[in-house]
Design a protein around this motif. Structure first.
Motif, PDB file in Angstrom:
ATOM      1  N   LEU A 110       5.031  -9.657  -4.442  1.00 29.41           N
ATOM      2  CA  LEU A 110       5.345  -8.629  -3.454  1.00 29.41           C
ATOM      3  C   LEU A 110       4.356  -7.464  -3.558  1.00 29.41           C
ATOM      4  N   ASN A 111       4.173  -6.975  -4.789  1.00 31.81           N
ATOM      5  CA  ASN A 111       3.306  -5.817  -5.002  1.00 31.81           C
ATOM      6  C   ASN A 111       1.878  -6.119  -4.586  1.00 31.81           C
ATOM      7  N   HIS A 112       1.395  -7.298  -4.982  1.00 35.82           N
ATOM      8  CA  HIS A 112       0.014  -7.621  -4.647  1.00 35.82           C
ATOM      9  C   HIS A 112      -0.171  -7.708  -3.146  1.00 35.82           C
ATOM     10  N   SER A 113       0.843  -8.231  -2.438  1.00 35.87           N
ATOM     11  CA  SER A 113       0.695  -8.322  -0.981  1.00 35.87           C
ATOM     12  C   SER A 113       0.556  -6.919  -0.394  1.00 35.87           C
ATOM     13  N   TRP A 114       1.203  -5.943  -1.001  1.00 32.43           N
ATOM     14  CA  TRP A 114       1.091  -4.584  -0.451  1.00 32.43           C
ATOM     15  C   TRP A 114      -0.243  -3.953  -0.777  1.00 32.43           C
ATOM     16  N   PHE A 115      -0.590  -3.905  -2.082  1.00 30.60           N
ATOM     17  CA  PHE A 115      -1.812  -3.133  -2.365  1.00 30.60           C
ATOM     18  C   PHE A 115      -3.067  -3.869  -1.948  1.00 30.60           C
ATOM     19  N   LYS A 116      -3.043  -5.199  -1.948  1.00 24.07           N
ATOM     20  CA  LYS A 116      -4.246  -5.884  -1.488  1.00 24.07           C
ATOM     21  C   LYS A 116      -4.418  -5.714   0.004  1.00 24.07           C
ATOM     22  N   SER A 117      -3.322  -5.752   0.776  1.00 28.61           N
ATOM     23  CA  SER A 117      -3.454  -5.489   2.213  1.00 28.61           C
ATOM     24  C   SER A 117      -3.987  -4.085   2.434  1.00 28.61           C
ATOM     25  N   LEU A 118      -3.435  -3.128   1.690  1.00 27.67           N
ATOM     26  CA  LEU A 118      -3.886  -1.736   1.815  1.00 27.67           C
ATOM     27  C   LEU A 118      -5.388  -1.621   1.557  1.00 27.67           C
ATOM     28  N   LEU A 119      -5.838  -2.263   0.473  1.00 29.72           N
ATOM     29  CA  LEU A 119      -7.253  -2.142   0.118  1.00 29.72           C
ATOM     30  C   LEU A 119      -8.138  -2.813   1.159  1.00 29.72           C
ATOM     31  N   PHE A 120      -7.693  -3.958   1.681  1.00 30.80           N
ATOM     32  CA  PHE A 120      -8.517  -4.633   2.699  1.00 30.80           C
ATOM     33  C   PHE A 120      -8.542  -3.836   3.999  1.00 30.80           C
ATOM     34  N   LEU A 121      -7.398  -3.231   4.365  1.00 27.09           N
ATOM     35  CA  LEU A 121      -7.400  -2.417   5.585  1.00 27.09           C
ATOM     36  C   LEU A 121      -8.334  -1.218   5.404  1.00 27.09           C
ATOM     37  N   GLY A 122      -8.307  -0.621   4.203  1.00 21.87           N
ATOM     38  CA  GLY A 122      -9.220   0.490   3.940  1.00 21.87           C
ATOM     39  C   GLY A 122     -10.665   0.035   4.003  1.00 21.87           C
ATOM     40  N   ALA A 123     -10.934  -1.156   3.455  1.00 25.10           N
ATOM     41  CA  ALA A 123     -12.295  -1.691   3.520  1.00 25.10           C
ATOM     42  C   ALA A 123     -12.690  -1.922   4.976  1.00 25.10           C
ATOM     43  N   GLY A 124     -11.707  -2.364   5.780  1.00 22.23           N
ATOM     44  CA  GLY A 124     -11.983  -2.564   7.199  1.00 22.23           C
ATOM     45  C   GLY A 124     -12.336  -1.245   7.874  1.00 22.23           C
ATOM     46  N   ALA A 125     -11.615  -0.194   7.508  1.00 20.13           N
ATOM     47  CA  ALA A 125     -11.913   1.121   8.083  1.00 20.13           C
ATOM     48  C   ALA A 125     -13.327   1.547   7.713  1.00 20.13           C
ATOM     49  N   VAL A 126     -13.701   1.313   6.463  1.00 24.07           N
ATOM     50  CA  VAL A 126     -15.053   1.673   6.015  1.00 24.07           C
ATOM     51  C   VAL A 126     -16.092   0.852   6.772  1.00 24.07           C
ATOM     52  N   LEU A 138       4.808   2.091   0.492  1.00 30.44           N
ATOM     53  CA  LEU A 138       5.481   0.966  -0.168  1.00 30.44           C
ATOM     54  C   LEU A 138       5.031   0.837  -1.616  1.00 30.44           C
ATOM     55  N   CYS A 139       3.727   1.055  -1.860  1.00 27.70           N
ATOM     56  CA  CYS A 139       3.218   0.955  -3.234  1.00 27.70           C
ATOM     57  C   CYS A 139       3.900   1.992  -4.122  1.00 27.70           C
ATOM     58  N   LEU A 140       4.068   3.195  -3.595  1.00 31.35           N
ATOM     59  CA  LEU A 140       4.697   4.241  -4.396  1.00 31.35           C
ATOM     60  C   LEU A 140       6.187   3.933  -4.590  1.00 31.35           C
ATOM     61  N   LEU A 141       6.864   3.565  -3.484  1.00 27.66           N
ATOM     62  CA  LEU A 141       8.304   3.272  -3.591  1.00 27.66           C
ATOM     63  C   LEU A 141       8.544   2.096  -4.528  1.00 27.66           C
ATOM     64  N   GLY A 142       7.703   1.065  -4.383  1.00 29.91           N
ATOM     65  CA  GLY A 142       7.844  -0.091  -5.262  1.00 29.91           C
ATOM     66  C   GLY A 142       7.631   0.289  -6.715  1.00 29.91           C
ATOM     67  N   GLY A 143       6.749   1.252  -6.950  1.00 26.22           N
ATOM     68  CA  GLY A 143       6.515   1.701  -8.313  1.00 26.22           C
ATOM     69  C   GLY A 143       7.676   2.509  -8.848  1.00 26.22           C
ATOM     70  N   LEU A 144       8.290   3.305  -7.976  1.00 23.46           N
ATOM     71  CA  LEU A 144       9.381   4.150  -8.457  1.00 23.46           C
ATOM     72  C   LEU A 144      10.672   3.356  -8.605  1.00 23.46           C
ATOM     73  N   PHE A 145      10.932   2.449  -7.671  1.00 29.32           N
ATOM     74  CA  PHE A 145      12.241   1.799  -7.643  1.00 29.32           C
ATOM     75  C   PHE A 145      12.161   0.312  -7.948  1.00 29.32           C
ATOM     76  N   GLY A 146      11.340  -0.024  -8.930  1.00 29.39           N
ATOM     77  CA  GLY A 146      11.259  -1.413  -9.372  1.00 29.39           C
ATOM     78  C   GLY A 146      12.607  -1.927  -9.847  1.00 29.39           C
ATOM     79  N   GLY A 147      13.388  -1.045 -10.475  1.00 26.69           N
ATOM     80  CA  GLY A 147      14.710  -1.453 -10.954  1.00 26.69           C
ATOM     81  C   GLY A 147      15.605  -1.908  -9.812  1.00 26.69           C
ATOM     82  N   VAL A 148      15.496  -1.201  -8.684  1.00 26.76           N
ATOM     83  CA  VAL A 148      16.321  -1.563  -7.520  1.00 26.76           C
ATOM     84  C   VAL A 148      15.850  -2.898  -6.953  1.00 26.76           C
ATOM     85  N   ALA A 149      14.514  -3.051  -6.880  1.00 27.70           N
ATOM     86  CA  ALA A 149      13.977  -4.305  -6.342  1.00 27.70           C
ATOM     87  C   ALA A 149      14.445  -5.486  -7.186  1.00 27.70           C
ATOM     88  N   VAL A 150      14.455  -5.293  -8.493  1.00 22.96           N
ATOM     89  CA  VAL A 150      14.862  -6.385  -9.371  1.00 22.96           C
ATOM     90  C   VAL A 150      16.327  -6.743  -9.143  1.00 22.96           C
TER      91      VAL A 150
END
Lengths: 678, 321
Positions: free
Chosen positions: A350-366, A488-500
């Protein structure tokens, strides 16, 4: 639940509605592809469809739905099974969140410059295919959708076909996708057995014996693992993923690799029956190797999108290690530890799908703003693209497993699982777990180095080209897409316990037990691995701590010092040089790492060409790196195939007599074999 | 409720204690070095004076520095401070000791380091890049070694929570454990590297061939530099605290002892800190700085030690427990 008829849980029905909307968008755009307004309408429709599908799958995941039905399509007798259970729902959620954000990004695409009949009709088709893989309830449906997914993504990879590099990438991708599907075909053949039970329910009822199970395992790891990008089969991935338009790259890297992981989980944890401990060995070995190797490639590469693709390879390695640990714990009867490892794996997907999409979209913007993705032409973009830079920083910190972002949550869980390793009854596994722990630790540190380099070279410093100096901030919808993912990356980092706690039923199914101590921590948001006395990670408390101390520091410093600031030229030890070429480049940044790691892994060698005194040609430094995975596993077989076909080519130009002779002798040979055999 | 307040009070004490003693620890190290070199040396309170001087000066920021350059020092100090506040020092079981375990502590330090390395690249000078690049190369070896060390200790104690580790090791019978000895060696090497000490880096030089940490922070001045210096001093305190918490936890006030036991714990902690700082000074005068590219071998050694430690811990766990 798999009887004929069309009774389905409401979640499944709503999900199918979303999927149908994808299909409609694809057909609509394909038919009216000449109209730019129709092509532009694809993304709003995809947003609606993805929102519907994501909502339905979230409801199905939380409700632990298990619903399915059979359609009279597909193979005769077997039919086409559609099935939505918690495992499918989890991955459907990943896919549709990815489609949702990339489609929002697509809203900002330049109508005249970017929209094309080669991309927009295939974007919903690709989303459709990935969803279909996840809800297929039989081998035929699975393989059919898998192939559809490969082909639609191939079309997107070669959508900019005028570039020879993209055509090459598409060619390699197509070959690898075909080999992978064939391998999966054999795996499902083994699962189905002689009786031809292609429906998953029938396979589950009669799991194969140990020998066949081993072969199926090999087929699944080769077939789905090559799709996910496991080393040493990964070489196609850094070619194909960057070649596609950036929002499609985000889908391929962030999402499609997870569909491949779903395939492996479905086969190994669900269909293959009771696990045997040695099944874990290939996962642990390949995963640990992939994690470190992927990053070593990434940290030495000088192309922004290729670095991201290599880092996907690394993350797949981490996921494989998690799968291997979960499998080993499950086979050893340690179901609590298996649940921890499985939770780490699923969260990392789940996490990788979020931050990798984020990084690729940023790369696309660049890429859109500068037209470049080579590190040597970028730099200083934080001044011209502050929003993109801020979100990319969030993505870079998440992927480097730094708190308080989400990458660290799965990393932390995985280390907790490694620590349960001494309980393994088999000495090999007891030896393997600290070894993979060491490799994971190395990968985490290399990831930080890789993304400090990527962010520092692209966004910080001074621009290395005119294009970078004249870059512009990306369009508003693209900022929104990145903001969503960063949130989502921040929320996932803060509320990992809830996700689990939300995936507890899924852990029960896959690992044989839920996480033992969820919710027993000091606060409701504490992430507890085994029990509260053993290990806790409480991200919200740490975040509050960080905010408080940051605030205290700010107040204290500003109280003591005021905020007097003077702007001046850079100091640089007294010798500032106006040329941006004097700053550290990407290659110089990675030179110490190349010295330390490159010699053994890539056979790196440096040759210095130093002219004699009086000679006025420039000195040069040449670095040779060997990509052994490509040379041995791709180039060598390709050469063999080409060589063989060149020899067989002569067969095309024979006379009619020779052909008749050939046919006749083949017949005789076959008859002889038949006579001897029976 | 009053118990919670007490714990919160203890936590607050620790937060400010580490902040207050950090410059003195740096001062003691420098003073020891100077005395061993037969120099008078600056007084121990000199780092406090330096910090105040830096805070009073205006900050000179390069024209092409971005918002990241200006805000990074705050974040770096915050991350390091939180990490230092979460290591059990004079008492275990304070209010928030549980929030971050040993693994999270390593990650918090990693975050501070990544931000510092990025800040070094912001102005776009060759020195900043050289420092960041070398720092990250060192980190790729030091961080996994450190992680393996804490995992080894966690395995021995059966928990990754530092207060519990300290209590376990205080209570456990004193025996020589090979895995812990190897882990200690590895952690000391990592601590030297992470704190930019000799032989990995020299905090007292600005020679371009050898600089790592100082090259990264070359563009900083005034209050920004003060914060970065403060963070570096806090990090030194943190590493000494971590080493004594994991390997010499005696004297620490137990979790349930209440505030009455804190003064004793504090005294023991301060003695250990001073001793550690002096020892570092002796070490630094008795060894030469390494070439940058030999650092890889030095830290590779730490990684191997740490790996052997965790391997031994894995293979001999039943025997011990």
């Amino acid at each position: 639940m798999t009887g004929a008829g069309f009774s389905a849980a409401p979640q499944l029905a709503i999900l199918l509605a979303g999927i149908a909307l994808y299909a409609a968008a694809a057909v609509f755009a394909a038919v009216f592809h000449r109209h730019k307004s129709v092509l532009a309408a694809v993304y709003p429709i995809c947003i609606v469809a993805a929102a519907i599908a994501a909502g339905a799958s979230l409801a199905a995941l939380l409700g632990n739905t298990d619903s399915g039905f059979r359609l009279p399509l597909g193979l005769p007798v077997i039919g086409l099974h559609i099935r939505l259970d918690a495992l499918s729902a989890f991955f459907v959620l990943i896919v549709n969140l990815g489609v949702l954000t990339t489609a929002i990004y697509g809203l900002g695409l330049d109508r005249d410059r970017d929209l094309s009949a080669r991309v927009e009709p295939f974007f919903p088709a690709y989303a459709l295919a990935m969803n279909l893989v996840l809800i297929a309830g039989d081998a035929f449906g699975f393989l059919f959708s898998w192939e559809l997914m490969s082909l639609t993504s191939w079309v997107l990879v070669v959508s900019r076909h005028r570039d020879a590099g993209n055509r090459h990438a598409g060619h390699v991708y197509l070959v690898m996708a075909a080999i992978g599907t064939v391998s999966l075909l054999f795996a499902f053949g083994g699962l189905a057995g002689a009786a031809g039970n292609y429906a998953f329910d029938a396979i589950r009822a009669a799991p194969p014996g140990p020998l066949v199970a081993g072969l199926v395992l090999a087929g699944a790891i080769f077939g789905a693992g090559s799709k996910a990008g496991i080393a040493p089969l990964h070489a196609w991935l850094p070619l194909a993923h960057p070649a596609a338009p950036s929002h499609v790259s985000a889908l391929m890297s962030g999402v499609m690799t997870k569909v491949a992981i779903y395939g492996i989980i479905r086969i190994v944890f669900d269909l293959l029956g009771t696990p045997i401990w040695w099944w874990a060995l290939p996962f642990l070995l390949l995963g640990a190797m992939t994690a470190v190797l992927g990053l070593l490639y990434a940290v030495l590469d000088n192309d922004l999108k290729r670095v991201l693709a290599y880092s996907t390879v690394e993350n797949i390695g981490i996921i494989f290690v998690g799968l291997g640990l979960a499998l080993a714990f499950k086979a050893s009867g340690l179901s609590a530890a298996a649940a921890v490892a499985m939770a780490a794996t699923l969260l990392h997907c789940l996490n990788h799908s979020w931050f990798k999409s984020l990084l690729f979209l940023g790369a696309g913007a660049v890429l859109h703003a500068t037209g470049r993705r080579d590190f040597d032409g970028l730099g200083g973009l934080i001044h011209r693209m502050p929003v993109t830079a801020a979100f990319w920083l969030v993505g870079a910190m998440s992927i480097s497993a730094l708190p308080p972002f989400n990458g660290f949550v799965s990393e932390w869980l995985l280390f907790q699982a490694v620590l349960a390793g001494p309980a393994f009854p088999e000495p090999i596994l007891r030896f393997m777990s600290p070894a993979v722990g060491a490799m994971l630790a190395l990968a985490a540190a290399l990831a930080a180095a890789c993304f400090v380099r990527a962010f520092g070279i692209v966004y910080l410093g001074r621009p290395r080209s005119r294009e970078a100096a004249e870059a512009h901030e990306t369009a508003r919808p693209q900022q929104v897409a990145m903001a969503l993912l960063a949130g989502l990356c921040l929320l996932g980092g803060l509320f990992g316990g809830v996700a689990v706690s939300a995936i507890q039923p899924l852990l029960q199914t896959l690992a044989g037990a839920p996480l033992p101590a969820t919710g027993t921590g000091p606060t409701p948001f504490s992430l507890v691995a085994f029990d509260a006395a053993r290990s806790i990670y409480d991200a919200p408390t740490i975040a509050i701590f960080l905010l408080t101390s940051g605030l205290l520091v700010t107040l204290l410093v500003h109280h003591l010092s005021g905020r007097r600031t003077r702007l001046g030229p850079a100091w640089d030890c007294g010798f500032p040089d106006p040329s941006p070429l004097t700053q550290y480049s990407a290659s110089s940044f990675s030179q110490p790492l190349r010295r330390v790691y490159g010699g053994t892994v890539f056979g790196a060698s440096e040759t210095i060409d130093m002219p004699q005194p009086g000679d006025n040609r420039p000195a040069s430094l040449n670095v040779q790196l060997h990509d052994y995975a490509w040379e041995l596993l791709y180039a060598a077989p390709a050469r063999a195939v080409v060589g063989l076909s060149a020899r067989l080519n002569a067969l095309q130009f024979l006379t009619i007599r020779s052909y008749l002779m050939l046919v006749f002798s083949a017949l005789i040979a076959l008859l002889l074999i038949a006579a001897v055999w029976f | 409720m009053s118990e919670t307040l007490t714990l919160l009070f203890g936590q607050t004490i620790q937060m400010f204690l580490v902040l207050l003693v950090a410059p003195a620890i740096a001062g003691i190290t420098r003073r020891t070095k100077a005395r061993f070199m037969r120099r008078q040396g600056a007084p121990i309170i000199q780092p406090y004076r330096d910090l105040i001087k830096l805070l009073r000066k205006e900050a000179v920021v390069a024209q092409n520095a971005s918002w990241f350059f200006r805000s990074a020092p705050y974040a770096i100090l915050a991350f390091t401070w939180v990490a230092a506040a979460l290591v059990p020092t004079f008492a275990s079981g304070l209010m928030f000791n549980w929030a971050a375990d040993a693994v999270a502590l390593v990650a918090l330090l990693g975050a501070a380091r990544a931000l510092l390395a990025l800040a070094g690249m912001d102005v776009g000078t060759s020195f900043g890049g050289i420092g960041s690049s070398r720092e990250m190369m060192i980190a790729t070896l030091a961080e996994p070694a450190m992680l393996l060390v804490v995992l080894t200790v966690a395995l021995t104690a059966g928990t990754t929570r530092l207060p519990e580790v300290a209590e376990f090791l205080t209570a456990a019978p004193v025996t020589v454990r090979v895995s812990l000895a190897l882990a200690l060696v590895a952690l000391v090497i990592v601590a030297l590297a992470e704190n930019a000490r000799i032989p990995v880096d020299n905090p007292a030089t600005h020679l371009e061939l050898t600089m790592v940490h100082e090259a990264m922070v070359l563009e900083y001045s005034g209050r920004h530099l003060a914060m970065i210096e403060m963070a570096a001093q806090l990090k030194l305190v943190l590493y000494i605290s971590l080493i004594v918490c994991l390997f010499l936890p005696f004297g620490m006030a137990p979790a349930n002892a209440g505030p009455a036991a804190w003064p004793m714990g504090m005294a023991a902690y301060l003695v250990k800190l001073v001793f550690g700082a002096a020892l570092l000074g002796v070490w630094e005068v008795s060894i030469a700085k390494m070439r940058v590219f030999r650092v890889g071998e030095f830290l590779g050694g730490a990684f191997v030690f740490a790996f052997l430690a965790i391997l031994l811990a894995f293979l001999t766990r039943e025997v011990l427990n």
